[in-house]
Design an enzyme around this catalytic site. Structure first.
Site, PDB file in Angstrom:
ATOM      1  N   ALA A   1      18.515   3.573 -41.930  1.00  0.00           N
ATOM      2  CA  ALA A   1      18.761   4.990 -42.238  1.00  0.00           C
ATOM      3  C   ALA A   1      20.017   5.162 -43.090  1.00  0.00           C
ATOM      4  O   ALA A   1      20.008   5.884 -44.101  1.00  0.00           O
ATOM      5  CB  ALA A   1      18.899   5.765 -40.923  1.00  0.00           C
TER       6      ALA A   1
ATOM      7  N   GLU B   1      35.132   5.236 -42.639  1.00  0.00           N
ATOM      8  CA  GLU B   1      34.998   6.667 -42.345  1.00  0.00           C
ATOM      9  C   GLU B   1      33.725   6.982 -41.562  1.00  0.00           C
ATOM     10  O   GLU B   1      33.703   7.854 -40.696  1.00  0.00           O
ATOM     11  CB  GLU B   1      35.018   7.456 -43.663  1.00  0.00           C
ATOM     12  CG  GLU B   1      34.963   8.956 -43.497  1.00  0.00           C
ATOM     13  CD  GLU B   1      36.172   9.495 -42.726  1.00  0.00           C
ATOM     14  OE1 GLU B   1      37.279   9.456 -43.251  1.00  0.00           O
ATOM     15  OE2 GLU B   1      35.973   9.950 -41.590  1.00  0.00           O
TER      16      GLU B   1
ATOM     17  N   VAL C   1      33.069   7.205 -37.203  1.00  0.00           N
ATOM     18  CA  VAL C   1      33.333   8.313 -36.274  1.00  0.00           C
ATOM     19  C   VAL C   1      32.910   9.617 -36.956  1.00  0.00           C
ATOM     20  O   VAL C   1      33.368   9.925 -38.055  1.00  0.00           O
ATOM     21  CB  VAL C   1      34.835   8.391 -35.904  1.00  0.00           C
ATOM     22  CG1 VAL C   1      35.086   9.544 -34.931  1.00  0.00           C
ATOM     23  CG2 VAL C   1      35.324   7.075 -35.309  1.00  0.00           C
TER      24      VAL C   1
ATOM     25  N   GLY D   1      30.131  10.358 -38.408  1.00  0.00           N
ATOM     26  CA  GLY D   1      29.305  10.200 -39.615  1.00  0.00           C
ATOM     27  C   GLY D   1      30.085  10.556 -40.866  1.00  0.00           C
ATOM     28  O   GLY D   1      31.173  10.041 -41.104  1.00  0.00           O
TER      29      GLY D   1
ATOM     30  N   GLY E   1      14.073  12.277 -32.631  1.00  0.00           N
ATOM     31  CA  GLY E   1      14.698  11.115 -33.274  1.00  0.00           C
ATOM     32  C   GLY E   1      16.207  11.072 -33.109  1.00  0.00           C
ATOM     33  O   GLY E   1      16.879  10.240 -33.713  1.00  0.00           O
TER      34      GLY E   1
ATOM     35  N   ASP F   1      28.537   4.957 -26.706  1.00  0.00           N
ATOM     36  CA  ASP F   1      28.738   5.235 -28.139  1.00  0.00           C
ATOM     37  C   ASP F   1      30.055   6.003 -28.332  1.00  0.00           C
ATOM     38  O   ASP F   1      30.869   5.662 -29.204  1.00  0.00           O
ATOM     39  CB  ASP F   1      27.551   6.051 -28.666  1.00  0.00           C
ATOM     40  CG  ASP F   1      27.766   6.513 -30.095  1.00  0.00           C
ATOM     41  OD1 ASP F   1      27.700   5.670 -31.012  1.00  0.00           O
ATOM     42  OD2 ASP F   1      28.032   7.719 -30.302  1.00  0.00           O
TER      43      ASP F   1
ATOM     44  N   LYS G   1      33.760   4.914 -30.279  1.00  0.00           N
ATOM     45  CA  LYS G   1      34.500   5.750 -31.228  1.00  0.00           C
ATOM     46  C   LYS G   1      35.925   5.992 -30.715  1.00  0.00           C
ATOM     47  O   LYS G   1      36.885   6.005 -31.507  1.00  0.00           O
ATOM     48  CB  LYS G   1      33.749   7.059 -31.461  1.00  0.00           C
ATOM     49  CG  LYS G   1      32.458   6.795 -32.242  1.00  0.00           C
ATOM     50  CD  LYS G   1      31.480   7.937 -32.179  1.00  0.00           C
ATOM     51  CE  LYS G   1      30.221   7.597 -32.970  1.00  0.00           C
ATOM     52  NZ  LYS G   1      29.100   8.485 -32.678  1.00  0.00           N
TER      53      LYS G   1
ATOM     54  N   GLY H   1      23.261  10.860 -39.147  1.00  0.00           N
ATOM     55  CA  GLY H   1      22.268  11.115 -40.188  1.00  0.00           C
ATOM     56  C   GLY H   1      22.437  10.112 -41.315  1.00  0.00           C
ATOM     57  O   GLY H   1      23.562   9.706 -41.624  1.00  0.00           O
TER      58      GLY H   1
HETATM   59  N1  LIG Z   1      22.292   6.514 -38.173  1.00  0.00           N
HETATM   60  C1  LIG Z   1      23.410   7.209 -38.098  1.00  0.00           C
HETATM   61  O1  LIG Z   1      23.397   8.433 -38.139  1.00  0.00           O
HETATM   62  C2  LIG Z   1      24.726   6.498 -38.004  1.00  0.00           C
HETATM   63  C3  LIG Z   1      25.929   7.255 -38.019  1.00  0.00           C
HETATM   64  C4  LIG Z   1      27.155   6.580 -37.986  1.00  0.00           C
HETATM   65  C5  LIG Z   1      27.182   5.192 -37.886  1.00  0.00           C
HETATM   66  N2  LIG Z   1      25.995   4.496 -37.829  1.00  0.00           N
HETATM   67  C6  LIG Z   1      26.056   3.038 -37.743  1.00  0.00           C
HETATM   68  O2  LIG Z   1      25.598   2.524 -38.986  1.00  0.00           O
HETATM   69  C7  LIG Z   1      24.902   1.297 -38.765  1.00  0.00           C
HETATM   70  C8  LIG Z   1      23.504   1.410 -39.359  1.00  0.00           C
HETATM   71  O3  LIG Z   1      22.809   2.455 -38.707  1.00  0.00           O
HETATM   72  P1  LIG Z   1      21.298   2.801 -39.092  1.00  0.00           P
HETATM   73  O4  LIG Z   1      20.979   4.062 -38.391  1.00  0.00           O
HETATM   74  O5  LIG Z   1      21.116   2.693 -40.548  1.00  0.00           O
HETATM   75  O6  LIG Z   1      20.529   1.587 -38.371  1.00  0.00           O
HETATM   76  P2  LIG Z   1      19.030   1.107 -38.646  1.00  0.00           P
HETATM   77  O7  LIG Z   1      18.223   2.197 -39.252  1.00  0.00           O
HETATM   78  O8  LIG Z   1      18.583   0.462 -37.385  1.00  0.00           O
HETATM   79  O9  LIG Z   1      19.196  -0.036 -39.781  1.00  0.00           O
HETATM   80  C9  LIG Z   1      19.872  -1.228 -39.528  1.00  0.00           C
HETATM   81  C10 LIG Z   1      19.677  -2.148 -40.705  1.00  0.00           C
HETATM   82  O10 LIG Z   1      20.392  -3.364 -40.473  1.00  0.00           O
HETATM   83  C11 LIG Z   1      19.507  -4.469 -40.685  1.00  0.00           C
HETATM   84  N3  LIG Z   1      19.953  -5.600 -39.883  1.00  0.00           N
HETATM   85  C12 LIG Z   1      19.843  -5.812 -38.559  1.00  0.00           C
HETATM   86  N4  LIG Z   1      20.420  -6.992 -38.226  1.00  0.00           N
HETATM   87  C13 LIG Z   1      20.883  -7.540 -39.377  1.00  0.00           C
HETATM   88  C14 LIG Z   1      21.523  -8.758 -39.691  1.00  0.00           C
HETATM   89  N5  LIG Z   1      21.818  -9.645 -38.740  1.00  0.00           N
HETATM   90  N6  LIG Z   1      21.846  -9.023 -41.001  1.00  0.00           N
HETATM   91  C15 LIG Z   1      21.530  -8.110 -41.970  1.00  0.00           C
HETATM   92  N7  LIG Z   1      20.913  -6.933 -41.728  1.00  0.00           N
HETATM   93  C16 LIG Z   1      20.590  -6.657 -40.442  1.00  0.00           C
HETATM   94  C17 LIG Z   1      18.156  -3.943 -40.302  1.00  0.00           C
HETATM   95  O11 LIG Z   1      17.150  -4.784 -40.844  1.00  0.00           O
HETATM   96  P3  LIG Z   1      15.586  -4.389 -40.766  1.00  0.00           P
HETATM   97  O12 LIG Z   1      15.401  -3.394 -41.867  1.00  0.00           O
HETATM   98  O13 LIG Z   1      14.886  -5.650 -41.003  1.00  0.00           O
HETATM   99  O14 LIG Z   1      15.380  -3.816 -39.392  1.00  0.00           O
HETATM  100  C18 LIG Z   1      18.217  -2.551 -40.950  1.00  0.00           C
HETATM  101  O15 LIG Z   1      17.977  -2.654 -42.336  1.00  0.00           O
HETATM  102  C19 LIG Z   1      24.902   1.068 -37.241  1.00  0.00           C
HETATM  103  O16 LIG Z   1      25.959   0.201 -36.917  1.00  0.00           O
HETATM  104  C20 LIG Z   1      25.151   2.460 -36.688  1.00  0.00           C
HETATM  105  O17 LIG Z   1      25.809   2.432 -35.435  1.00  0.00           O
HETATM  106  C21 LIG Z   1      24.786   5.114 -37.886  1.00  0.00           C
END
Ligand SMILES: NC(=O)c1ccc[n+]([C@@H]2O[C@H](COP(=O)([O-])OP(=O)(O)OC[C@H]3O[C@@H](n4cnc5c(N)ncnc54)[C@H](OP(=O)(O)O)[C@@H]3O)[C@@H](O)[C@H]2O)c1
Length: 333
Positions: free
Chosen positions: A6, A145, A148, A150, A202, A216, A220, A313
């Site tokens: 995402a 940034e 915490v 987003g 979601g 979580d 933070k 997001g």
């Molecule tokens: N979503 C949010 O709103 C949000 C907000 C703030 C911070 N974050 C943080 O941002 C990070 C990403 O979040 P997300 O929502 O984008 O997660 P996500 O949708 O689950 O995507 C994670 C990505 O990382 C890849 N991945 C997993 N293990 C890996 C590895 N060992 N080496 C390389 N790539 C790997 C996954 O591969 P595949 O495509 O093959 O599954 C996927 O492409 C997380 O740490 C999350 O805590 C997220």
């Protein structure tokens, strides 16, 4: 770009749709040279990849659908060690216990003389002081940034806009899923119904424990403690309580007394905690509803300063990554 879920795709989408604007307004042109995922392939081409094609390939199911020239057998650690690039962006899943595997990837990139931008909380929560020292020793920038609130600039507010003030306490609603559930319960929903709705929309994962049990938010809190008070908090040792014990009756009882339950992360120079707290509705944090996040910095010169905005997001957190890239570009002159 390590991880293209995402958040990674949110960043790619911004870089694609705002390319002209970023060039005209900020003289900023992004060249994406590598994208690595866990199960959907990897691409590396030091001269640059086609961002629109990467997005299309990921939408079609994986980077195997990318048609143009690229090497496809690089993993994240090898890239961090041996790849040709300027900035490593870490957007793979968070592990708050070990920070891995991202922690080793970030260490390798900094040691290899690369700047690093993270959305992933793990390495920062577990090893901020070490990574800051490593960045300084290699004269590199470390930015996070997006870890915490987003894209809402909670970290930049504390470190840059409030520089010169002493921050004495931080209190925040830093988890949108729990705030959404508590808000739904205010309109009479039972906890289980509100949680199921958060999952259907979601906001919450199938296993929601990271959110509803407070972990979580604790991650933070550890990040804020390390960067504002220079104090490492071990998430496992922190006092952490989630919202699963809050009943519809206790929400109604609070409302009858002009109060609202909120899951509050509190960080002071003495430590941090995550607890459900009954706030009077006059408190700015009590007015924050749904998946929105908020943080109040208590300072010596301004008193309380509260920032409210989206806490998650893909595009919103992609913006956080962009804001860090623009910051690094500014610092490089
Ligand atoms: N979503 C949010 O709103 C949000 C907000 C703030 C911070 N974050 C943080 O941002 C990070 C990403 O979040 P997300 O929502 O984008 O997660 P996500 O949708 O689950 O995507 C994670 C990505 O990382 C890849 N991945 C997993 N293990 C890996 C590895 N060992 N080496 C390389 N790539 C790997 C996954 O591969 P595949 O495509 O093959 O599954 C996927 O492409 C997380 O740490 C999350 O805590 C997220």
């Amino acid at each position: 770009l390590i991880g293209s879920g995402a958040v990674g795709q949110g960043l790619l989408e911004i870089l694609r749709s705002k390319a002209d604007e970023l060039q005209q307004e900020y003289g900023f042109t992004a060249r994406v040279v590598a994208v690595v995922t866990k199960s959907r392939g990897a691409l590396y081409h030091p001269q640059g990849l086609d961002i629109a094609q990467i997005i299309a390939a990921l939408k079609a199911g994986g980077l195997a659908h990318y048609q143009a020239t690229a090497e496809r057998d690089w993993d994240a650690l090898r890239l961090a060690r041996d790849g040709q690039f300027d900035v490593l962006i870490e957007a793979s899943p968070t592990d708050l216990q070990t920070g891995q595997p991202a922690l080793d990837i970030v260490r390798a990139a900094l040691t290899n003389g690369k700047d690093v931008v993270l959305a992933n909380k793990g390495p920062v929560a577990v090893a901020y002081a070490e990574l800051r020292a490593l960045a300084a020793a290699n004269q590199r920038h470390l930015r996070f940034e997006g870890t915490v609130m987003g894209g809402t600039p909670s970290i930049r507010l504390a470190l840059q806009a409030l520089a010169g003030c002493r921050i004495t306490q931080v209190r925040g609603i830093v988890n949108g899923t729990t705030n959404y559930i508590l808000t739904q319960m205010e309109s009479g929903q039972a906890y289980d119904t509100a949680l199921a709705q958060a999952q259907a929309l979601g906001y919450a994962e199938t296993d929601p424990s990271g959110d509803v049990d407070g972990w979580d938010a604790a991650g933070k809190a550890a990040i804020l403690s390390a960067l504002i008070f220079n104090k490492r908090l071990d998430v496992a040792q922190m006092s952490v309580q989630g919202i699963s014990g809050i009943t519809a009756a206790s929400v109604a009882e609070a409302a009858a007394q002009q109060q609202r339950w909120k899951l509050i992360a509190t960080i002071t120079p003495d430590g941090g905690s995550v607890q459900p707290v009954r706030l009077p509705i006059s408190n700015p944090l009590a007015g924050v509803s749904g998946i929105t996040n908020a943080i109040t910095y208590t300072t010596d010169l301004l008193g309380d300063v509260t920032l409210i905005g989206p806490g998650a997001g893909g595009v919103q957190t992609g913006f956080a990554l962009l804001s860090d890239l623009l910051d690094i570009q500014r610092l490089r002159g």
